[in-house]
Design a protein around this motif. Structure first.
Motif, PDB file in Angstrom:
ATOM      1  N   LYS A  32      40.408  46.980  31.338  1.00 56.45           N
ATOM      2  CA  LYS A  32      39.905  47.311  32.667  1.00 56.45           C
ATOM      3  C   LYS A  32      40.277  46.185  33.624  1.00 56.45           C
ATOM      4  O   LYS A  32      40.182  45.003  33.291  1.00 56.45           O
ATOM      5  CB  LYS A  32      38.396  47.499  32.627  1.00 56.45           C
ATOM      6  CG  LYS A  32      37.940  48.714  31.834  1.00 56.45           C
ATOM      7  CD  LYS A  32      36.429  48.849  31.844  1.00 56.45           C
ATOM      8  CE  LYS A  32      35.990  50.084  31.076  1.00 56.45           C
ATOM      9  NZ  LYS A  32      34.519  50.231  31.048  1.00 56.45           N
ATOM     10  N   ALA A  33      40.677  46.573  34.839  1.00 57.55           N
ATOM     11  CA  ALA A  33      41.170  45.583  35.800  1.00 57.55           C
ATOM     12  C   ALA A  33      40.130  44.517  36.125  1.00 57.55           C
ATOM     13  O   ALA A  33      40.469  43.339  36.298  1.00 57.55           O
ATOM     14  CB  ALA A  33      41.619  46.292  37.075  1.00 57.55           C
ATOM     15  N   ASP A  34      38.851  44.895  36.186  1.00 54.79           N
ATOM     16  CA  ASP A  34      37.834  43.910  36.552  1.00 54.79           C
ATOM     17  C   ASP A  34      37.646  42.850  35.470  1.00 54.79           C
ATOM     18  O   ASP A  34      37.199  41.741  35.744  1.00 54.79           O
ATOM     19  CB  ASP A  34      36.505  44.589  36.896  1.00 54.79           C
ATOM     20  CG  ASP A  34      35.964  45.462  35.782  1.00 54.79           C
ATOM     21  OD1 ASP A  34      36.685  45.667  34.780  1.00 54.79           O
ATOM     22  OD2 ASP A  34      34.825  45.940  35.898  1.00 54.79           O
ATOM     23  N   LEU A  35      38.007  43.172  34.207  1.00 50.13           N
ATOM     24  CA  LEU A  35      37.901  42.184  33.133  1.00 50.13           C
ATOM     25  C   LEU A  35      38.945  41.081  33.281  1.00 50.13           C
ATOM     26  O   LEU A  35      38.780  39.994  32.718  1.00 50.13           O
ATOM     27  CB  LEU A  35      38.040  42.859  31.767  1.00 50.13           C
ATOM     28  CG  LEU A  35      36.877  43.753  31.335  1.00 50.13           C
ATOM     29  CD1 LEU A  35      37.156  44.366  29.968  1.00 50.13           C
ATOM     30  CD2 LEU A  35      35.560  42.964  31.300  1.00 50.13           C
ATOM     31  N   ARG A  73      46.642  45.623  32.605  1.00 54.44           N
ATOM     32  CA  ARG A  73      45.500  46.122  33.351  1.00 54.44           C
ATOM     33  C   ARG A  73      45.680  47.603  33.657  1.00 54.44           C
ATOM     34  O   ARG A  73      46.797  48.094  33.775  1.00 54.44           O
ATOM     35  CB  ARG A  73      45.289  45.314  34.631  1.00 54.44           C
ATOM     36  CG  ARG A  73      46.489  45.206  35.528  1.00 54.44           C
ATOM     37  CD  ARG A  73      46.309  44.137  36.587  1.00 54.44           C
ATOM     38  NE  ARG A  73      45.195  44.436  37.476  1.00 54.44           N
ATOM     39  CZ  ARG A  73      44.534  43.524  38.188  1.00 54.44           C
ATOM     40  NH1 ARG A  73      44.875  42.249  38.094  1.00 54.44           N
ATOM     41  NH2 ARG A  73      43.558  43.876  38.993  1.00 54.44           N
ATOM     42  N   LYS A 107      39.349  39.407  35.750  1.00 61.23           N
ATOM     43  CA  LYS A 107      38.722  38.364  36.562  1.00 61.23           C
ATOM     44  C   LYS A 107      37.509  37.752  35.866  1.00 61.23           C
ATOM     45  O   LYS A 107      36.864  36.862  36.409  1.00 61.23           O
ATOM     46  CB  LYS A 107      38.296  38.947  37.907  1.00 61.23           C
ATOM     47  CG  LYS A 107      39.443  39.542  38.719  1.00 61.23           C
ATOM     48  CD  LYS A 107      38.933  40.197  39.992  1.00 61.23           C
ATOM     49  CE  LYS A 107      40.064  40.850  40.770  1.00 61.23           C
ATOM     50  NZ  LYS A 107      39.562  41.558  41.986  1.00 61.23           N
ATOM     51  N   ASN A 108      37.214  38.246  34.667  1.00 59.92           N
ATOM     52  CA  ASN A 108      36.054  37.775  33.923  1.00 59.92           C
ATOM     53  C   ASN A 108      36.267  36.340  33.457  1.00 59.92           C
ATOM     54  O   ASN A 108      37.339  35.994  32.941  1.00 59.92           O
ATOM     55  CB  ASN A 108      35.813  38.696  32.728  1.00 59.92           C
ATOM     56  CG  ASN A 108      34.554  38.365  31.960  1.00 59.92           C
ATOM     57  OD1 ASN A 108      34.485  37.352  31.267  1.00 59.92           O
ATOM     58  ND2 ASN A 108      33.558  39.216  32.080  1.00 59.92           N
ATOM     59  N   ARG A 110      45.464  37.160  30.988  1.00 59.53           N
ATOM     60  CA  ARG A 110      46.632  37.058  31.866  1.00 59.53           C
ATOM     61  C   ARG A 110      47.734  36.236  31.216  1.00 59.53           C
ATOM     62  O   ARG A 110      48.921  36.557  31.332  1.00 59.53           O
ATOM     63  CB  ARG A 110      46.230  36.454  33.219  1.00 59.53           C
ATOM     64  CG  ARG A 110      45.290  37.338  34.031  1.00 59.53           C
ATOM     65  CD  ARG A 110      45.167  36.863  35.482  1.00 59.53           C
ATOM     66  NE  ARG A 110      44.636  35.508  35.589  1.00 59.53           N
ATOM     67  CZ  ARG A 110      43.339  35.217  35.661  1.00 59.53           C
ATOM     68  NH1 ARG A 110      42.429  36.187  35.610  1.00 59.53           N
ATOM     69  NH2 ARG A 110      42.935  33.969  35.774  1.00 59.53           N
ATOM     70  N   ASP A 130      44.351  49.465  36.345  1.00 62.48           N
ATOM     71  CA  ASP A 130      43.964  49.946  37.668  1.00 62.48           C
ATOM     72  C   ASP A 130      44.997  50.892  38.270  1.00 62.48           C
ATOM     73  O   ASP A 130      44.660  51.728  39.113  1.00 62.48           O
ATOM     74  CB  ASP A 130      43.685  48.774  38.620  1.00 62.48           C
ATOM     75  CG  ASP A 130      44.792  47.736  38.620  1.00 62.48           C
ATOM     76  OD1 ASP A 130      45.625  47.742  37.692  1.00 62.48           O
ATOM     77  OD2 ASP A 130      44.833  46.917  39.545  1.00 62.48           O
ATOM     78  N   GLY A 151      39.431  36.636  31.426  1.00 62.22           N
ATOM     79  CA  GLY A 151      40.510  36.856  32.373  1.00 62.22           C
ATOM     80  C   GLY A 151      41.732  35.981  32.199  1.00 62.22           C
ATOM     81  O   GLY A 151      42.859  36.481  32.069  1.00 62.22           O
TER      82      GLY A 151
END
Length: 266
Positions: free
Chosen positions: A115-118, A135, A120-121, A129, A137, A125
């Motif tokens: 999930k895209a929000d993960l 991702r 940034k976790n 990356r 999204d 994150g």
């Protein structure tokens, strides 16, 4: 008196269980702090294998610790024979929040679709990356990146239910995996995650102590070749999972066959 004893027992069991979860969080946070420094300076050809191998090693160490403490029992050795096979998609059912950790720990070449929000976790994150995880999204970008990764010799771990199982034996499969297989000309290796524990399934609160030990057994299923009609293959794949898991509920089978069985379409 019996209820008091039961509550005391649960409290005592909770201590090592949540110490394990704290350990997992600490490992993840520590590596993500390092990955945050490495990502801007490492080229992709170095970052990708380093990131994936480190995540696999960290999770494997976590599972070993969980087994040694007696909190969990994990049988995932069937994946070891496939760890170096290039351009392979692993598709599994999704009973718990820990499923990706089970597979990635044994597959150091693999990428996950996240999930895209993960991305940034703080716990996941930077490491994701650095490892060039994918991702979700944008469906088009997700498919393109997954295909490129497979063509470059990577592996892909994917849960076609899209979320943890809420309609046993499996949720309806979402499109994507068979399209990726078609475009990358990559075979799909099915993996079954067997567990009788409700721990960290959909709706299970993190603080609630489950019956212990929590047991996970992984089985290799049939391997599916990519097909031109990706929608038909998706239906075939979902039906195969449903039939196998319904049969598993009534018939005892070996937990971890050493080699995958070939599907007739392969």
């Amino acid at each position: 008196m019996m209820r008091l004893f039961s509550l005391l027992k649960t409290a005592l069991l909770a201590v090592p269980l949540y110490a394990l979860l704290l350990l997992l969080g600490t490992i993840s946070l520590a590596w993500n702090m390092v990955a945050m420094l490495l990502q801007p300076v490492l080229p992709a050809r170095l970052a990708r294998p380093l990131g994936r191998a480190t995540i696999a090693l960290a999770y494997r160490w976590f599972w070993a610790t969980a087994s040694l403490t007696g909190m969990m029992r994990i049988d995932a050795e069937c994946l070891d024979a496939l760890r170096d096979e290039r351009g392979l998609i692993f598709v599994a059912n999704h009973p718990t929040m820990l499923d990706a950790l089970l597979l990635v720990a044994r597959l150091p070449r693999s990428a996950c679709i996240m999930k895209a929000d993960l991305m940034k976790n703080i716990f996941l994150g930077a490491g994701a990356r650095l490892a060039h995880y994918i991702r979700n999204d944008s469906a088009r970008a997700m498919v393109r990146l997954a295909v490129d990764d497979l063509r470059a010799g990577g592996q892909l771990v994917l849960f076609p239910e899209g979320t943890r199982t809420v309609e046993p034996p499996v949720n309806s499969f979402r499109p994507g995996v068979t399209l990726i297989a078609k475009l990358a000309q990559a075979p799909i290796q099915t993996v079954f995650i067997d567990t009788d524990s409700p721990y960290l399934g959909k709706g299970w609160p993190l603080w609630r102590v489950p019956p212990l030990p929590v047991v996970f057994k992984l089985r290799l299923g049939q391997r599916f070749a990519p097909e031109q009609d990706s929608n038909a293959l998706l239906k075939q794949l979902e039906q195969y999972f449903r039939q196998n898991m319904e049969q598993r509920a009534t018939d005892a089978q070996p937990a971890c066959p050493s080699t995958p069985r070939a599907h007739t379409s392969f």
